[in-house]
Design a protein around this motif. Structure first.
Motif, mmCIF file in Angstrom:
data_model
loop_
_atom_site.group_PDB
_atom_site.id
_atom_site.type_symbol
_atom_site.label_atom_id
_atom_site.label_comp_id
_atom_site.label_asym_id
_atom_site.label_seq_id
_atom_site.Cartn_x
_atom_site.Cartn_y
_atom_site.Cartn_z
ATOM 1 N N VAL A 176 90.505 -46.660 18.883
ATOM 2 C CA VAL A 176 91.807 -46.955 19.207
ATOM 3 C C VAL A 176 92.152 -46.591 20.566
ATOM 4 O O VAL A 176 91.166 -45.431 20.830
ATOM 5 N N VAL A 177 92.758 -47.038 21.301
ATOM 6 C CA VAL A 177 93.485 -47.057 21.658
ATOM 7 C C VAL A 177 94.944 -46.299 22.593
ATOM 8 O O VAL A 177 95.724 -46.566 21.770
ATOM 9 N N PHE A 178 95.584 -45.593 23.353
ATOM 10 C CA PHE A 178 96.443 -44.964 23.208
ATOM 11 C C PHE A 178 97.208 -45.488 24.964
ATOM 12 O O PHE A 178 96.886 -44.915 26.315
ATOM 13 N N ASP A 179 98.596 -45.219 25.066
ATOM 14 C CA ASP A 179 98.929 -45.744 27.027
ATOM 15 C C ASP A 179 99.917 -44.525 27.055
ATOM 16 O O ASP A 179 100.685 -43.563 26.195
ATOM 17 N N LEU A 180 99.396 -43.965 28.307
ATOM 18 C CA LEU A 180 99.912 -43.009 29.007
ATOM 19 C C LEU A 180 101.369 -43.449 29.642
ATOM 20 O O LEU A 180 100.520 -44.204 31.013
ATOM 21 N N PRO A 181 102.622 -43.241 29.361
ATOM 22 C CA PRO A 181 103.879 -44.566 30.464
ATOM 23 C C PRO A 181 103.716 -43.991 31.620
ATOM 24 O O PRO A 181 103.394 -42.835 32.511
ATOM 25 N N GLY A 182 103.394 -45.733 32.818
ATOM 26 C CA GLY A 182 103.619 -44.731 34.114
ATOM 27 C C GLY A 182 101.979 -44.396 34.809
ATOM 28 O O GLY A 182 101.828 -44.578 35.912
ATOM 29 N N ILE A 183 100.966 -44.416 33.438
ATOM 30 C CA ILE A 183 99.859 -43.575 34.333
ATOM 31 C C ILE A 183 98.017 -44.842 34.541
ATOM 32 O O ILE A 183 98.195 -45.567 34.602
ATOM 33 N N GLY A 184 98.455 -45.543 32.724
ATOM 34 C CA GLY A 184 97.275 -46.105 32.155
ATOM 35 C C GLY A 184 97.290 -46.167 30.933
ATOM 36 O O GLY A 184 97.986 -45.393 30.087
ATOM 37 N N ARG A 185 95.325 -46.162 30.378
ATOM 38 C CA ARG A 185 95.517 -46.385 29.369
ATOM 39 C C ARG A 185 94.617 -46.157 28.504
ATOM 40 O O ARG A 185 93.745 -45.450 29.755
ATOM 41 N N ALA A 186 94.425 -45.023 27.539
ATOM 42 C CA ALA A 186 92.831 -44.080 27.496
ATOM 43 C C ALA A 186 92.636 -44.313 26.164
ATOM 44 O O ALA A 186 93.094 -45.212 24.950
ATOM 45 N N GLY A 187 91.050 -43.988 25.565
ATOM 46 C CA GLY A 187 90.772 -44.478 24.771
ATOM 47 C C GLY A 187 90.071 -43.123 24.116
ATOM 48 O O GLY A 187 89.803 -41.882 24.874
ATOM 49 N N LEU A 188 90.011 -43.129 22.835
ATOM 50 C CA LEU A 188 89.345 -42.255 21.749
ATOM 51 C C LEU A 188 88.272 -41.559 21.723
ATOM 52 O O LEU A 188 88.140 -42.874 20.965
ATOM 53 N N ALA A 189 87.350 -41.045 21.756
ATOM 54 C CA ALA A 189 85.647 -40.925 20.832
ATOM 55 C C ALA A 189 85.837 -39.787 21.064
ATOM 56 O O ALA A 189 86.046 -38.746 20.857
ATOM 57 N N ILE A 190 84.697 -39.320 19.597
ATOM 58 C CA ILE A 190 84.333 -38.308 19.614
ATOM 59 C C ILE A 190 82.833 -38.535 18.885
ATOM 60 O O ILE A 190 82.043 -38.399 18.715
ATOM 61 N N CYS A 191 82.003 -37.530 20.337
ATOM 62 C CA CYS A 191 80.563 -36.847 20.206
ATOM 63 C C CYS A 191 80.407 -37.890 19.906
ATOM 64 O O CYS A 191 79.754 -38.129 20.898
ATOM 65 N N TYR A 192 79.413 -38.101 18.843
ATOM 66 C CA TYR A 192 78.456 -38.931 18.291
ATOM 67 C C TYR A 192 79.052 -40.211 18.581
ATOM 68 O O TYR A 192 77.748 -41.188 19.117
ATOM 69 N N ASP A 193 79.869 -41.025 18.434
ATOM 70 C CA ASP A 193 80.242 -42.151 18.467
ATOM 71 C C ASP A 193 79.673 -42.658 20.547
ATOM 72 O O ASP A 193 79.412 -43.636 20.407
ATOM 73 N N GLY A 194 79.812 -41.455 21.630
ATOM 74 C CA GLY A 194 79.085 -41.780 22.527
ATOM 75 C C GLY A 194 78.052 -42.559 22.400
ATOM 76 O O GLY A 194 77.350 -43.159 23.609
ATOM 77 N N SER A 195 77.029 -41.871 21.581
ATOM 78 C CA SER A 195 76.063 -42.814 21.394
ATOM 79 C C SER A 195 75.042 -44.248 20.907
ATOM 80 O O SER A 195 74.229 -44.378 20.815
ATOM 81 N N PHE A 196 76.304 -44.564 20.894
ATOM 82 C CA PHE A 196 76.496 -46.133 20.456
ATOM 83 C C PHE A 196 76.807 -47.450 21.221
ATOM 84 O O PHE A 196 78.957 -46.626 21.946
ATOM 85 N N PRO A 197 76.627 -47.364 22.154
ATOM 86 C CA PRO A 197 77.420 -48.455 22.961
ATOM 87 C C PRO A 197 79.220 -49.585 22.681
ATOM 88 O O PRO A 197 79.599 -49.669 23.534
ATOM 89 N N GLU A 198 78.639 -49.486 21.955
ATOM 90 C CA GLU A 198 79.913 -50.141 21.123
ATOM 91 C C GLU A 198 80.651 -49.893 21.513
ATOM 92 O O GLU A 198 81.674 -50.097 21.199
#
Length: 285
Positions: A139-161
């Motif tokens: 999931v990603v979301f837009d911050l209007p006028g700034i850019g786009r951010a994505g959400l990840a949680i903890c162990y998600d970061g251990s998977f390059p996907e």
């Protein structure tokens, strides 16, 4: 310049006390607003508002007791706090009770207008220790006028996907609430730098403070350089992220040299990926 001023608040809950933890969280957010008026987004550790206890004090039934619906009364309080402070809030993650009865580890992003802009169910729970049901999409979301951010949680970061998919969806910064209580935190920091460098994005990885976790929250830039790293106790990392730096790095390369994202865009569709039964698809415009 497109800038995002963030406050990564390394803190801890009051174990197994949901109301006291809420009060601590709300007070900390208000304090950030008062102390750092330029901050636009505040993120706290994974499962903070679930008042999860340190690893060896955890109760197997607690997630069922702490689980909430999304949206629901707790998210209403978060939305009201966002409106009050005028901040984007990523309040760590929650135990979410889904309509089918399963419990997910879910992060939300709430806008300054008090709207839930994104809801993300952790795709890679830390198994076999974490028994929440996995989500099925990034999931990603837009911050209007700034850019786009994505959400990840903890162990998600251990998977390059995870980071690869979020970057493919347009994320320029990955917000990653974390609750790491064990000595593999060093490996997570390696992953945060690798995810930032290989996808040319910012990574904001905020861990819990002692005694809830081992701290060492970090903010990493699109060239894989650690901009800030916390110690073990309660601490706030305040930074202003230049999201145009993502464009610069992707255009001219990390250290002015390496352009992995551009190379994937050019040749990815010709590369067979047998692990996925597919090829790398062009980045959507």
């Amino acid at each position: 310049m497109r800038t995002l001023a963030v406050a990564a608040l390394q803190t801890s809950p009051v174990p197994h006390d949901l109301e006291a933890t809420w009060e601590r969280y709300a007070d900390r957010v208000r304090a950030v607003r008062a102390t750092f008026p330029h901050v636009q987004l505040v993120v706290v550790p994974e499962l903070l508002l679930a008042a999860e206890a340190p690893l060896l004090q955890a109760r197997s039934d607690w997630m069922h007791e702490a689980a909430v619906t999304v949206p629901g009364p707790l998210t209403d309080r978060i939305c009201a706090l966002a409106r009050e402070t005028g901040l984007w809030l990523v309040p760590g993650s929650l135990y979410e009770r889904a309509g089918d009865g399963r419990i997910h580890n879910t992060a939300i992003a709430v806008s300054p207008e008090g709207e839930i802009a994104a809801s993300y169910r952790k795709v890679f729970p830390w198994q076999p220790y974490e028994t929440t049901a996995p989500g099925g999409e990034f999931v990603v979301f837009d911050l209007p006028g700034i850019g786009r951010a994505g959400l990840a949680i903890c162990y998600d970061g251990s998977f390059p996907e995870t980071a690869r998919q979020l970057a493919w969806l347009g994320a320029e910064v990955i917000i990653q609430p974390t609750l790491t209580t064990t000595r593999d935190r060093e490996m997570e920091l390696v992953c945060a730098r690798a995810n930032a460098w290989t996808n040319q994005v910012y990574v904001v990885n905020v861990n819990g403070a002692d005694p809830a976790a081992v701290g060492a929250s970090a903010i990493v830039d699109p060239e894989g350089i650690v901009r800030q790293q916390a110690g073990g106790g309660e601490e706030v990392l305040v930074d202003v992220l230049d999201l145009d730096a993502v464009t610069r790095v992707r255009t001219h390369g990390s250290a002015g040299l390496n352009r992995p994202w551009e190379q994937l865009a050019r040749y990815g569709s010709t590369i067979h990926l047998p692990a996925y039964g597919a090829t790398f698809q062009p980045v959507p415009r």
